[in-house]
Enzyme design. Structure first.
Site, mmCIF file in Angstrom:
data_model
loop_
_atom_site.group_PDB
_atom_site.id
_atom_site.type_symbol
_atom_site.label_atom_id
_atom_site.label_comp_id
_atom_site.label_asym_id
_atom_site.label_seq_id
_atom_site.Cartn_x
_atom_site.Cartn_y
_atom_site.Cartn_z
ATOM 1 N NE ARG A 61 -3.474 2.796 2.694
ATOM 2 C CZ ARG A 61 -2.988 3.368 3.719
ATOM 3 N NH1 ARG A 61 -3.396 2.530 4.373
ATOM 4 N NH2 ARG A 61 -3.858 4.774 3.649
ATOM 5 C CG HIS A 99 -1.437 8.250 3.210
ATOM 6 N ND1 HIS A 99 -1.422 7.278 3.407
ATOM 7 C CD2 HIS A 99 -1.348 9.306 4.328
ATOM 8 C CE1 HIS A 99 -1.473 6.691 4.892
ATOM 9 N NE2 HIS A 99 -1.069 7.562 5.539
ATOM 10 C CG ASN A 105 -5.713 2.442 8.327
ATOM 11 O OD1 ASN A 105 -5.596 1.755 7.677
ATOM 12 N ND2 ASN A 105 -4.674 4.074 7.844
ATOM 13 C CE1 TYR A 145 -0.331 2.099 13.660
ATOM 14 C CE2 TYR A 145 -2.670 3.210 12.811
ATOM 15 C CZ TYR A 145 -1.188 2.806 12.466
ATOM 16 O OH TYR A 145 -0.655 2.184 11.692
#
Length: 503
Positions: free
Chosen positions: A108, A152, A336, A338
């Site tokens: 990615r 991004h 995403n 974490y």
């Protein structure tokens, strides 16, 4: 911690063994199409910020310009002019071989908008287009599938300074024009497209807290300009419309049926700090304000009701046509994730001036009511290892959005010891989070079809620079003459062995 105990002294090799009993039990569940990959971002990896006609981005300016108190915004006043130099084809070719050695078959990466269109609009920079075409061809030749993110974080600086960036409603059409260029130039080399990475982070870090580009917020000791009570909602609204416009452009170009497109969202799991009705409701609101903020419009066509009630008058309203264009504008769900938090309802909600933070009426904390941490801390204060939160989040996403295909597009942690090659904390983190993914699939019936580690390499972690190291390979950036040499950490060998056990 059992992973740390396991690898004390000379017992690191023991930690490298995959040895997950649960994994053996679920091997037959997975089709051979399960995607293993690593994730990156152009600004954090490429360097070469002044090479071959690339225009400046808002993150270049963020690191170059001090805050209102004259302090540097980025670690040691540094910038990503070099990063890990993956713009260099020699480094890139070697990194591709590292991906192959790990057993990953997907990468990615993001395109630097200002490398393709230096001011964000026409004219196109031929050198930038040719660079990315060569990158994509190198990946394809090596058997690594490119998952390409169009945006991004690194907005062309000209769009911010001359047009107001994501606060300008015209950005939706500007982004769609950029997307069409990318689809046209690279569509034969790319099947997996991502429009925007972590719009939630852009809206909050960039427009509420001012700790990321474009550094707008209400606090004048941090930001020169901005309004944290309104601008995060406006920026998020325009990001959503930009996403749906790009998806419409993609679908109008009639790519092969196996091609797909989505937006990457980000968020924690929020665990109620108690079983009270109030804490459960507060934790649910936090999920909606973080993740539902973007996924509800994409899947249902509108914002969560909790947001419309709490931010009435400040949350923009979609037109019927915009709702229709947004609804269904994702071919799969990309997340995403974490870490996690405990959540509880405060004594007073909707305090004037707090904006998004106060609107959700939920206090997020890293400790329970008895003061016990939700999990062990990685190298960053915000990142605690809470693998059970991964499983709960995947279940929540699956239930709320109708059992979609889900890909974990980022998951990982930074080093706890400043860069040791024996990164035993990371091994434990990855193993336990992957076990949680397996449990979500096998026990809960969640359709997870891919997993991407953040990250292959230590890289320039935005304002933290090289002070935070998320890579399975250490990058030598030390001293006045860094070599940028890549050295595998223990986690690289562990991950290689782990992936071998999967079909």
């Amino acid at each position: 911690d059992r992973y740390q105990r396991r690898v004390r002294g000379n017992r690191v090799l023991q930690a490298m063994r995959p040895c997950c009993g649960l994994m053996a039990a679920v091997l037959l569940h997975y089709a051979t199409g399960f995607t293993w990959g690593t994730s990156s971002a152009s600004w954090q990896y490429e360097g070469a910020t002044h090479v071959d006609g690339r225009g400046p981005s808002i993150w270049d300016a963020f690191c170059q310009r001090p805050d209102p108190q004259g302090k540097p915004r980025c670690w040691h006043g540094e910038s990503a002019n070099v990063a890990v130099d993956q713009y260099n084809y020699t480094w890139l070719a070697a990194d591709i071989e590292r991906m192959r050695a790990l057993g990953t078959r997907a990468y990615r990466l993001s395109l630097a908008w200002s490398r393709i269109m230096p001011t964000g609009v026409a004219p196109i920079n031929p050198a930038g287009v040719e660079h990315y075409r060569r990158v994509l061809e190198m990946l394809k030749k090596a058997g690594i599938e490119a998952w390409v993110t169009l945006f991004h974080f690194d907005l062309p600086l000209d769009l911010e300074e001359r047009h107001g960036g994501w606060l300008n409603s015209s950005m939706a059409s500007v982004f769609a024009d950029y997307a069409r260029v990318c689809f046209r130039e690279f569509g034969k080399l790319v099947r997996r497209w991502i429009t925007i990475n972590e719009a939630h982070t852009i809206a909050t870090a960039g427009y509420l807290y001012g700790v990321a580009a474009p550094a707008r917020c209400t606090n004048r000791s941090i930001c020169f300009a901005g309004n944290g009570t309104t601008e995060p909602y406006v920026a998020a609204h325009n990001l959503l419309l930009a996403h749906s416009g790009a998806v419409q452009a993609f679908r109008s170009m009639q790519f092969p049926s196996q091609s797909s497109i989505t937006m990457v969202v980000s968020g924690d799991w929020t665990e109620p700090r108690s079983e009270s009705r109030e804490d459960r409701a507060a934790s649910q609101r936090r999920q909606e304000f973080q993740i539902g903020w973007f996924l509800d419009p994409i899947f249902f066509g509108d914002y969560p009701e909790s947001m419309k009630q709490a931010a009435r008058g400040r949350l923009p309203v979609f037109t019927p046509a915009q709702k229709q264009q947004l609804r269904g504008s994702s071919d799969f769900l990309a997340i995403n994730h974490y870490t996690s938090r405990f959540g509880f309802e405060p004594s007073a909600c909707g305090v004037a001036g707090e904006g998004w933070d106060g609107d959700q009426c939920c206090v997020a904390t890293t400790t329970d009511a008895a003061g016990r941490p939700i999990g062990p801390k990685a190298g960053s204060d915000w990142l605690l290892s809470v693998p059970w939160g991964m499983r709960k989040l995947l279940g929540w996403l699956s239930e709320r959005y109708g059992k979609p295909q889900i890909v974990v597009t980022e998951n990982g942690c930074d080093d706890v010891d400043g860069g040791s090659l024996y990164d035993t904390f990371r091994i434990g983190y990855l193993e336990s989070y992957l076990e949680a993914v397996q449990q979500a699939i096998r026990i809960d019936g969640v359709n997870v079809s891919g997993y991407f580690v953040w990250s292959l390499l230590d890289n320039f972690e935005w304002s933290d620079g090289f002070s935070k190291r998320f890579g399975m390979y250490r990058v030598d950036d030390d001293g006045s003459h860094p070599t940028l040499a890549r050295t595998p950490k223990a986690s690289a060998q562990w991950f290689t062995e782990y992936v071998k056990q999967w079909p």
